[in-house]
Design a protein around this motif. Structure first.
Motif, PDB file in Angstrom:
ATOM      1  N   GLN A 101       0.825  -1.206   0.000  1.00  0.00           N
ATOM      2  CA  GLN A 101       0.000   0.000   0.000  1.00  0.00           C
ATOM      3  C   GLN A 101       0.865   1.264   0.000  1.00  0.00           C
ATOM      4  O   GLN A 101       0.573   2.224  -0.724  1.00  0.00           O
ATOM      5  CB  GLN A 101      -0.912   0.010   1.229  1.00  0.00           C
ATOM      6  CG  GLN A 101      -2.073  -0.954   1.157  1.00  0.00           C
ATOM      7  CD  GLN A 101      -2.956  -0.851   2.383  1.00  0.00           C
ATOM      8  OE1 GLN A 101      -2.517  -1.132   3.503  1.00  0.00           O
ATOM      9  NE2 GLN A 101      -4.202  -0.449   2.190  1.00  0.00           N
ATOM     10  N   PHE A 113      -7.087   2.353  -7.748  1.00  0.00           N
ATOM     11  CA  PHE A 113      -7.821   1.421  -6.903  1.00  0.00           C
ATOM     12  C   PHE A 113      -9.324   1.703  -6.942  1.00  0.00           C
ATOM     13  O   PHE A 113     -10.122   0.879  -6.532  1.00  0.00           O
ATOM     14  CB  PHE A 113      -7.318   1.493  -5.459  1.00  0.00           C
ATOM     15  CG  PHE A 113      -6.072   0.694  -5.227  1.00  0.00           C
ATOM     16  CD1 PHE A 113      -6.145  -0.654  -4.913  1.00  0.00           C
ATOM     17  CD2 PHE A 113      -4.824   1.273  -5.330  1.00  0.00           C
ATOM     18  CE1 PHE A 113      -5.002  -1.397  -4.703  1.00  0.00           C
ATOM     19  CE2 PHE A 113      -3.670   0.540  -5.110  1.00  0.00           C
ATOM     20  CZ  PHE A 113      -3.756  -0.804  -4.802  1.00  0.00           C
ATOM     21  N   PHE A 258      -4.927  -5.289  -1.738  1.00  0.00           N
ATOM     22  CA  PHE A 258      -5.928  -4.903  -2.733  1.00  0.00           C
ATOM     23  C   PHE A 258      -7.282  -4.635  -2.081  1.00  0.00           C
ATOM     24  O   PHE A 258      -7.896  -3.591  -2.309  1.00  0.00           O
ATOM     25  CB  PHE A 258      -6.065  -6.015  -3.782  1.00  0.00           C
ATOM     26  CG  PHE A 258      -7.185  -5.783  -4.755  1.00  0.00           C
ATOM     27  CD1 PHE A 258      -7.020  -4.917  -5.814  1.00  0.00           C
ATOM     28  CD2 PHE A 258      -8.401  -6.425  -4.590  1.00  0.00           C
ATOM     29  CE1 PHE A 258      -8.060  -4.685  -6.711  1.00  0.00           C
ATOM     30  CE2 PHE A 258      -9.442  -6.205  -5.481  1.00  0.00           C
ATOM     31  CZ  PHE A 258      -9.263  -5.334  -6.538  1.00  0.00           C
ATOM     32  N   SER A 261      -7.203  -1.579   0.313  1.00  0.00           N
ATOM     33  CA  SER A 261      -7.077  -0.314  -0.419  1.00  0.00           C
ATOM     34  C   SER A 261      -8.392   0.050  -1.096  1.00  0.00           C
ATOM     35  O   SER A 261      -8.840   1.202  -1.044  1.00  0.00           O
ATOM     36  CB  SER A 261      -5.966  -0.417  -1.459  1.00  0.00           C
ATOM     37  OG  SER A 261      -4.724  -0.681  -0.843  1.00  0.00           O
ATOM     38  N   ALA A 262      -9.009  -0.935  -1.750  1.00  0.00           N
ATOM     39  CA  ALA A 262     -10.283  -0.669  -2.430  1.00  0.00           C
ATOM     40  C   ALA A 262     -11.341  -0.220  -1.444  1.00  0.00           C
ATOM     41  O   ALA A 262     -12.064   0.762  -1.671  1.00  0.00           O
ATOM     42  CB  ALA A 262     -10.744  -1.920  -3.174  1.00  0.00           C
TER      43      ALA A 262
END
Length: 522
Positions: A101, A113, A258, A261-262
């Protein structure tokens, strides 16, 4: 005088943020412990993540009103990690995810993202909600969650039977405490007086459920917190750190990065819509989350994300700066340091009940209706993602949803409908085009044009066309020249096409599109 006014203004802002921080703390306290239990980890590790998310990430965040901490959306991933690799590997995966990240933020990938179909994200969250609900339903009965979502679903009839009072069992007593907790939250959310609107439902649910268990001296499982935070740390050992070379652990770190972050950046976008203050710096927020997750990884705590429930409470309570998010972390630290004996009186079934309610809320029916407004294809993407997460695993579900969303995009940009009419008396052919005319469509368009009789007047209607690329324009130009040799003509009847692509010709009755001469429709 100006200085005095500025001081009063600053005091007012800090006063609002101070009060908001207490509201956020009251929301975060039960959720930090509940998410930890749902993750198969000790409640103290969730509280540590909440403290880091408040004090550290709150100070560095690119979204000043977003509040970070352990999130229900990550609980399923953490639970799988703990079951398969042990609690000690939690810190290693957190370090990997945080580093990724931080790197993404440094490389300014924050905006990317967000480039994920909302149907995939909401389907993922709904799938996570289902998994949390069916797993925490068993914990609410003082029973152990099963190893997978399908097994948890299959065991629901067994859970219903256990909730029925029988001799020698305490499952029904734990269930009673959990049901009372959920009823308290639901009734409070529907009937709370305006004067007390800032008191969060989950906190009140914990208080009522705990008092119920204490008054009737229910012999059910209680939360266990160590006397000091130092005793709760889950710092990775040297042997665990060797997991950096394990492909499975590296893959999990990538997945954690992932998903976290999303969820964080979608939450930040939602928070921006709730207030009129400073907008989110996505790359800065991603860097802050990376640093926070690396610290949590080093301590062996749960991973963190921006959390919409706490963030919304922060905005609604009147926060205007990052001071409220920071102070909520301070209050969490003081609560754990000074009053662990109070927290130890909370039944785990009560915290599980909060997660059952949270899981239900993640399956947002209103959101499904909103997605349905955009068509059946978006709804299909949503449910494929949801079912993939529930029936297989989170990563596979997201990949399936993303693949379907990509297929839909390719279809949208390659699909062309052509309707043909031929008036034999006037030898006129009308072709209506709908969709996108791209190089994928050239065979279809060529077939439609070539079906026109020799010497005919061909009219192409493109008012319903979303897009036409250069390859199709070149193809029309070539076919027009060929058709003219037979005495025919080609007329494109779309003034908007001229506005997009055209320039006036020396002949005032014509307009030129590069490679194509268009006669405006009569």
């Amino acid at each position: 005088m100006h200085a005095a006014a500025a001081d009063r203004s600053t005091s007012a802002v800090l006063g609002r943020d101070f009060l908001a921080s207490i509201v956020v703390f009251l929301v975060a306290l039960p959720l930090c412990m509940g998410v930890a239990i749902a993750s198969g980890a000790p409640p103290a590790l969730g509280l540590i993540t909440g403290i880091v998310g408040g004090i550290i990430v709150g100070s560095l965040a690119g979204s000043p009103l977003q509040v970070s901490g352990p999130a229900a959306g990550m609980a399923v991933l953490v639970f799988q990690l703990v079951q398969e690799h042990g609690l000690i590997m939690l810190g290693v995966v957190g370090l990997i995810a945080g580093a990724l990240q931080l790197l993404a933020g440094v490389l300014k990938l924050g905006q990317w993202f967000r480039a994920i179909s909302p149907s995939v994200i909401h389907g993922m969250l709904a799938g996570i909600g289902v998994l949390i609900l069916v797993s925490q339903l068993h914990v609410m009965l003082d029973d152990a969650p099963r190893a997978s979502g399908l097994l948890n679903i299959a065991a629901i009839p067994e859970a219903v039977i256990k909730a029925i009072p029988t001799d020698g069992s305490v499952h029904h007593l734990a269930a009673m405490a959990g049901v009372i907790t959920i009823l308290t939250i639901v009734l409070w959310n529907h009937f709370k007086p305006k004067q007390l609107s800032l008191i969060p439902g989950p906190l009140l649910g914990v208080i009522v459920g705990t008092i119920f268990a204490m008054v009737f001296a229910l012999p059910i499982t209680l939360v266990e917190l160590p006397d000091t935070l130092a005793g709760a740390l889950n710092i990775p050992t040297g042997e665990a750190l060797a997991g950096f070379t394990n492909p499975d652990i590296l893959t999990l770190g990538l997945v954690f990065a992932f998903v976290a972050s999303a969820e964080t950046l979608l939450c930040a976008t939602a928070v921006d819509k709730m207030h009129i203050g400073a907008r989110t710096d996505y790359d800065k927020e991603l860097r802050a989350q990376g640093i926070g997750n690396m610290i949590c990884g080093g301590l062996g705590a749960l991973p963190m994300t921006g959390v919409i429930v706490r963030s919304a409470a922060n905005v609604e309570a009147g926060a205007t700066t990052r001071f409220s998010a920071i102070m909520h972390g301070v209050w969490l630290l003081l609560a754990v340091a000074a009053f662990p004996f109070v927290l130890n009186e909370i039944p785990t079934s009560v915290l599980a009940a909060i997660l059952v309610y949270t899981g239900y809320k993640l399956v947002n029916i209103a959101q499904i209706r909103k997605i349905a407004e955009f068509g059946r294809q978006e709804l299909a993407i949503y449910f494929v993602t949801l079912l993939g997460v529930v029936l297989i695993d989170l990563l596979t579900g997201v990949i399936l949803g993303f693949a379907l969303a990509t297929a839909k995009l390719v279809y949208t940009f390659s699909h062309l409908e052509i309707t043909r009419e031929h008036d034999e008396e006037t030898n006129r052919v009308d072709l209506w085009m709908k969709g996108s005319a791209t190089f994928f469509s050239i065979p279809q368009l060529g077939k439609a044009l070539e079906s026109s009789p020799v010497g005919s007047e061909v009219h192409i209607h493109v008012e319903k066309l979303d897009y036409i690329d250069h390859a199709c324009l070149e193809m029309l130009s070539s076919w027009e020249k060929l058709h003219q040799t037979t005495g025919g003509t080609l007329v494109v009847e779309w003034s908007e096409l001229v506005e997009r692509y055209g320039r006036r010709s020396e002949d005032p009755s014509k307009t030129e599109i590069p490679g194509l001469m268009v006669r405006p429709a009569a």
